[in-house]
Design a protein around this motif. Structure first.
Motif, PDB file in Angstrom:
ATOM      1  N   LEU A 186       2.535  -6.670   5.565  1.00 55.78           N
ATOM      2  CA  LEU A 186       1.883  -5.444   5.095  1.00 55.78           C
ATOM      3  C   LEU A 186       2.987  -4.413   4.845  1.00 55.78           C
ATOM      4  N   SER A 187       3.177  -4.062   3.569  1.00 57.74           N
ATOM      5  CA  SER A 187       4.357  -3.279   3.188  1.00 57.74           C
ATOM      6  C   SER A 187       3.942  -1.910   2.691  1.00 57.74           C
ATOM      7  N   VAL A 188       4.288  -0.900   3.453  1.00 59.14           N
ATOM      8  CA  VAL A 188       3.902   0.465   3.091  1.00 59.14           C
ATOM      9  C   VAL A 188       5.019   1.108   2.279  1.00 59.14           C
ATOM     10  N   MET A 189       4.641   1.653   1.119  1.00 57.48           N
ATOM     11  CA  MET A 189       5.602   2.277   0.203  1.00 57.48           C
ATOM     12  C   MET A 189       5.550   3.800   0.365  1.00 57.48           C
ATOM     13  N   TYR A 190       6.663   4.441   0.083  1.00 58.04           N
ATOM     14  CA  TYR A 190       6.686   5.904   0.093  1.00 58.04           C
ATOM     15  C   TYR A 190       5.729   6.425  -0.976  1.00 58.04           C
ATOM     16  N   ARG A 191       5.161   7.605  -0.710  1.00 57.53           N
ATOM     17  CA  ARG A 191       4.344   8.230  -1.748  1.00 57.53           C
ATOM     18  C   ARG A 191       4.586   9.740  -1.747  1.00 57.53           C
ATOM     19  N   ALA A 192       4.759  10.303  -2.933  1.00 54.83           N
ATOM     20  CA  ALA A 192       4.995  11.749  -3.060  1.00 54.83           C
ATOM     21  C   ALA A 192       3.843  12.507  -2.416  1.00 54.83           C
ATOM     22  N   GLY A 193       4.178  13.538  -1.649  1.00 56.58           N
ATOM     23  CA  GLY A 193       3.148  14.379  -1.031  1.00 56.58           C
ATOM     24  C   GLY A 193       2.684  13.868   0.326  1.00 56.58           C
ATOM     25  N   PHE A 194       3.223  12.724   0.762  1.00 54.42           N
ATOM     26  CA  PHE A 194       2.815  12.163   2.056  1.00 54.42           C
ATOM     27  C   PHE A 194       4.045  11.934   2.929  1.00 54.42           C
ATOM     28  N   GLU A 195       3.825  11.998   4.241  1.00 62.03           N
ATOM     29  CA  GLU A 195       4.909  11.782   5.202  1.00 62.03           C
ATOM     30  C   GLU A 195       5.501  10.390   5.026  1.00 62.03           C
ATOM     31  N   LYS A 196       6.767  10.243   5.391  1.00 60.35           N
ATOM     32  CA  LYS A 196       7.371   8.897   5.426  1.00 60.35           C
ATOM     33  C   LYS A 196       6.582   8.060   6.436  1.00 60.35           C
ATOM     34  N   PRO A 197       6.397   6.767   6.137  1.00 62.64           N
ATOM     35  CA  PRO A 197       5.560   5.944   7.014  1.00 62.64           C
ATOM     36  C   PRO A 197       6.035   5.939   8.474  1.00 62.64           C
TER      37      PRO A 197
ATOM     38  N   ILE B  47       0.850  -1.201   0.000  1.00 65.46           N
ATOM     39  CA  ILE B  47       0.000   0.000   0.000  1.00 65.46           C
ATOM     40  C   ILE B  47       0.882   1.246   0.000  1.00 65.46           C
ATOM     41  N   GLY B  48       0.346   2.319  -0.553  1.00 64.71           N
ATOM     42  CA  GLY B  48       1.061   3.593  -0.547  1.00 64.71           C
ATOM     43  C   GLY B  48       0.910   4.278   0.804  1.00 64.71           C
ATOM     44  N   ALA B  49       1.850   5.163   1.109  1.00 64.02           N
ATOM     45  CA  ALA B  49       1.868   5.829   2.417  1.00 64.02           C
ATOM     46  C   ALA B  49       0.601   6.640   2.682  1.00 64.02           C
ATOM     47  N   ASP B  50      -0.130   7.012   1.628  1.00 65.46           N
ATOM     48  CA  ASP B  50      -1.390   7.751   1.827  1.00 65.46           C
ATOM     49  C   ASP B  50      -2.431   6.887   2.542  1.00 65.46           C
ATOM     50  N   GLY B  51      -2.235   5.573   2.530  1.00 68.18           N
ATOM     51  CA  GLY B  51      -3.225   4.670   3.141  1.00 68.18           C
ATOM     52  C   GLY B  51      -3.049   4.488   4.638  1.00 68.18           C
ATOM     53  N   ILE B  52      -1.946   4.990   5.194  1.00 66.67           N
ATOM     54  CA  ILE B  52      -1.664   4.720   6.617  1.00 66.67           C
ATOM     55  C   ILE B  52      -2.752   5.258   7.541  1.00 66.67           C
TER      56      ILE B  52
ATOM     57  N   VAL C  12       6.863   9.191  -7.013  1.00 65.84           N
ATOM     58  CA  VAL C  12       6.276   9.441  -8.339  1.00 65.84           C
ATOM     59  C   VAL C  12       4.969  10.196  -8.103  1.00 65.84           C
ATOM     60  N   ASP C  13       4.990  11.472  -8.442  1.00 68.81           N
ATOM     61  CA  ASP C  13       3.869  12.333  -8.049  1.00 68.81           C
ATOM     62  C   ASP C  13       2.709  12.234  -9.047  1.00 68.81           C
ATOM     63  N   ILE C  14       2.002  11.129  -8.997  1.00 69.06           N
ATOM     64  CA  ILE C  14       0.857  10.894  -9.891  1.00 69.06           C
ATOM     65  C   ILE C  14      -0.250  10.229  -9.072  1.00 69.06           C
ATOM     66  N   SER C  15      -1.499  10.603  -9.359  1.00 68.39           N
ATOM     67  CA  SER C  15      -2.631   9.889  -8.760  1.00 68.39           C
ATOM     68  C   SER C  15      -3.701   9.683  -9.827  1.00 68.39           C
TER      69      SER C  15
END
Ligand code: ATP
Length: 206
Positions: free
Chosen positions: A132-143, A109-114, A170-173
């Motif tokens: 459960l592996s949280v990935m970094y996501r542009a625009g969101f805090e590090k997990p 999951i992307g970090a926005d899901g935390i 990667v700043d895309i949604s």
């Protein structure tokens, strides 16, 4: 030495799938040493209010096109076939019974899901039964899982922390992609060309 197989499952709405999804999936697979990444489109998120813009079959077809060139990527329709609502824990158990032999299952999951994790159905069992592996996501805090410590306990928090994947930003949604399409703006840089052609031919997201 016999090492167990590693399979990464990547769930989401994928409405539509964009190159952010495929780029982080590749990076995650490399980080984990996964044999395969299986994209698992959801019928709809139990946590999202709105229905997806594209139909189940269109979202599935677009993922198939986007992953066509990567032999380590697959797409599964197991959640699309299941009664709503479908939960991640059920999907993990589905793959656990389907994949023979010893297999380590990672759920990406992307970090926005935390922020929403504590609302996930049976999340403690989920943390216990897969990685459960949280990935970094542009625009969101590090997990960071510290705030969940009173809920889930130290062992689970450590497991989540160990499974963080520092994917490239990667700043895309999909929201941006849908908005740009609706406004008649270009999206060629963020979509696989075959996905873009599919959207144009079926006149999606207008
Ligand atoms: P939307 O804008 O409609 O919410 P999205 O771009 O976040 O869509 P989803 O289909 O909801 O895409 O995402 C599926 C999974 O991929 C989620 O776990 C999400 O956090 C992750 N994800 C999506 N885009 C990125 C990205 N650019 N970097 C890292 N993770 C991502």
């Amino acid at each position: 030495m016999v090492t167990s197989k590693r399979i990464a499952l990547f769930g989401g709405t994928f409405d539509p799938v964009h190159i952010g999804h495929t780029m982080v999936a590749s990076a995650a697979a490399e980080h984990i040493g996964a044999d395969k990444v299986i994209f698992v489109p959801a019928r709809r998120s139990p946590l999202k209010d709105s229905l997806p813009g594209a139909s189940d079959i269109d979202r599935f077809n677009m993922i198939s096109l986007a992953i066509d060139d990567d032999k380590n990527f697959e797409v599964s329709d197991c959640e699309l076939k299941r009664e709503y609502p479908s939960y991640t824990i059920d999907t993990i158990r589905h793959f656990r019974s389907e994949l023979s032999g010893e297999v380590s299952i990672y759920w990406l999951i992307g970090a926005d899901g935390i922020g929403e994790l504590s609302r996930w159905y049976k999340v403690e069992e989920l943390i216990d039964e897969c990685s459960l592996s949280v990935m970094y996501r542009a625009g969101f805090e590090k997990p960071d899982f510290e705030k969940f410590l009173p809920l889930w306990g130290r062992r689970r928090i450590e497991k989540l922390r160990e499974n963080i994947i520092p994917t490239p930003l990667v700043d895309i949604s999909s929201t941006q992609v849908r908005q740009r399409l609706a406004a008649g703006l270009g999206v060629a840089q963020v979509l696989n060309p075959q996905v873009l052609r599919y959207i144009q031919e079926k006149n999606l997201y207008r």
